[in-house]
Design a protein around this motif. Structure first.
Motif, PDB file in Angstrom:
ATOM      1  N   LEU A 253       0.828  -1.208   0.000  1.00  0.00           N
ATOM      2  CA  LEU A 253       0.000   0.000   0.000  1.00  0.00           C
ATOM      3  C   LEU A 253       0.862   1.258   0.000  1.00  0.00           C
ATOM      4  O   LEU A 253       0.596   2.212  -0.760  1.00  0.00           O
ATOM      5  N   LEU A 254       1.917   1.275   0.836  1.00  0.00           N
ATOM      6  CA  LEU A 254       2.800   2.434   0.880  1.00  0.00           C
ATOM      7  C   LEU A 254       3.522   2.638  -0.451  1.00  0.00           C
ATOM      8  O   LEU A 254       3.692   3.771  -0.922  1.00  0.00           O
ATOM      9  N   ALA A 255       3.950   1.525  -1.067  1.00  0.00           N
ATOM     10  CA  ALA A 255       4.640   1.625  -2.354  1.00  0.00           C
ATOM     11  C   ALA A 255       3.707   2.160  -3.439  1.00  0.00           C
ATOM     12  O   ALA A 255       4.125   2.902  -4.338  1.00  0.00           O
ATOM     13  N   TRP A 256       2.428   1.804  -3.344  1.00  0.00           N
ATOM     14  CA  TRP A 256       1.436   2.286  -4.316  1.00  0.00           C
ATOM     15  C   TRP A 256       1.157   3.771  -4.127  1.00  0.00           C
ATOM     16  O   TRP A 256       1.177   4.554  -5.092  1.00  0.00           O
ATOM     17  N   LEU A 257       0.927   4.169  -2.873  1.00  0.00           N
ATOM     18  CA  LEU A 257       0.587   5.558  -2.601  1.00  0.00           C
ATOM     19  C   LEU A 257       1.778   6.499  -2.763  1.00  0.00           C
ATOM     20  O   LEU A 257       1.629   7.632  -3.242  1.00  0.00           O
ATOM     21  N   TRP A 258       2.963   6.039  -2.357  1.00  0.00           N
ATOM     22  CA  TRP A 258       4.136   6.909  -2.313  1.00  0.00           C
ATOM     23  C   TRP A 258       4.982   6.809  -3.579  1.00  0.00           C
ATOM     24  O   TRP A 258       5.400   7.828  -4.144  1.00  0.00           O
ATOM     25  N   LEU A 259       5.218   5.585  -4.054  1.00  0.00           N
ATOM     26  CA  LEU A 259       6.119   5.375  -5.180  1.00  0.00           C
ATOM     27  C   LEU A 259       5.404   5.126  -6.498  1.00  0.00           C
ATOM     28  O   LEU A 259       6.046   5.040  -7.548  1.00  0.00           O
ATOM     29  N   GLN A 261       3.940   2.374  -7.337  1.00  0.00           N
ATOM     30  CA  GLN A 261       4.093   0.980  -7.759  1.00  0.00           C
ATOM     31  C   GLN A 261       2.750   0.260  -7.623  1.00  0.00           C
ATOM     32  O   GLN A 261       2.287   0.009  -6.517  1.00  0.00           O
ATOM     33  N   THR A 262       2.154  -0.073  -8.735  1.00  0.00           N
ATOM     34  CA  THR A 262       0.886  -0.793  -8.717  1.00  0.00           C
ATOM     35  C   THR A 262       1.165  -2.290  -8.809  1.00  0.00           C
ATOM     36  O   THR A 262       1.761  -2.748  -9.785  1.00  0.00           O
TER      37      THR A 262
END
Length: 297
Positions: A253-259, A261-262
């Motif tokens: 979730l953090l990677a999706w929101l911040w980076l 990354q889907t």
């Protein structure tokens, strides 16, 4: 109980930030691994040189060799898993390294005198293997780099299992603080040697990268698992071990929101099966679950 709940929430958030921070840091993965352990070692040194000085001096007679062996395994863990995060997706790398309990069960089954997995744990291991095959199978169609990331993450999980096995032996007679200090120090020395031999740039990073490294040290390395260790005084170890698995969706979730990354839609069912399998392994453990590892993946 409210404070314990808050501690668990903070711990999950802290360890969930690990992989996104590694992916964000504009520095070589091996260098980030060194600074993460080296700074944590430095932060614990005043305690080891002060209140724990007598215990540190007695390490050769109390099982210090197991601290060193754990540090070697931890160095292998970081030297494989952290590059995996850089090469592939945060979601997949975090899920694959979370298979550590699976490898611990297989290790126990292979070693003489150890209690092997229960029937329920064997079922969980089979489920986790299916999840791993599913997730990595999807990456085969993506790129060779993604497959390399998967392989490195699995090696990192195996190394983490070995690290935990040595850590259990060490902490029979050694406090967690002294064990952690020795382990991180050994790990940092080995990673520094690898970085110097490979001529990995150790400095010259931008401000954001240094802040990310400091966040790794304070968050995942020191704060996250310190909160888990505190919670162990109030909550069953099995519950804590299962809660640690929340790192997988948390990191994704953090990677999706911040980076941005889907996660691959095709890989998500496999990752879900993998995490479910690991949870079954933990719940089906015959023996008292090991202490929460003091490193954060």
């Amino acid at each position: 109980m409210a404070f314990t709940t808050a501690a668990l929430i903070l711990a999950v958030l802290a360890v969930s930030s690990s992989a996104p921070l590694i992916a964000f840091a504009a520095a070589p993965a091996l260098a980030v691994a060194f600074w993460r352990n080296g700074l944590a070692f430095a932060a614990l040194t005043p305690i080891s040189a002060g209140p724990r000085r007598a215990e540190v001096r007695s390490l050769p007679a109390t099982g210090g060799i197991f601290c060193v062996l754990a540090g070697i395994a931890l160095a292998v863990h970081f030297a494989t898993w952290m590059p995996a995060v850089k090469l592939g997706s945060v979601a997949t790398a975090t899920a694959l390294v979370a298979t550590q309990p699976v490898w611990q069960g297989l290790l126990a089954a292979a070693l003489p005198g150890q209690t092997g997995p229960s029937r329920l744990s064997w079922a969980g291991i089979a489920l986790a293997v299916v999840g791993v095959a599913w997730a990595t199978g999807v990456d085969i169609g993506v790129s060779s780099q993604a497959v390399l990331s998967d392989v490195l993450a699995v090696i990192g999980a195996i190394a983490a299992a070995v690290y935990t096995a040595f850590g259990e032996r060490a902490r029979v007679r050694i406090s967690t603080t002294t064990y952690t200090w020795t382990c991180y120090g050994t790990c940092a020395v080995l990673l520094l040697a690898v970085c110097l031999i490979a001529r990995v740039p150790m400095t010259g990073y931008d401000k954001q990268t240094w802040l990310a490294i400091l966040a790794l040290v304070v968050g995942a390395q020191l704060l996250g698992h310190s909160m888990f260790n505190y919670a162990l005084q109030k909550v069953p170890a099995t519950t804590v071990s299962v809660l640690i698995l929340l790192e997988v969706p948390g990191a994704a979730l953090l990677a999706w929101l911040w980076l941005g990354q889907t996660p691959s839609t095709a890989a998500l069912p496999g990752l879900a099966v993998l995490v479910a399998g690991v949870a079954v392994v933990i719940l089906g453990a015959r023996t008292t679950p090991a202490q929460v590892p003091v490193d954060a993946p």
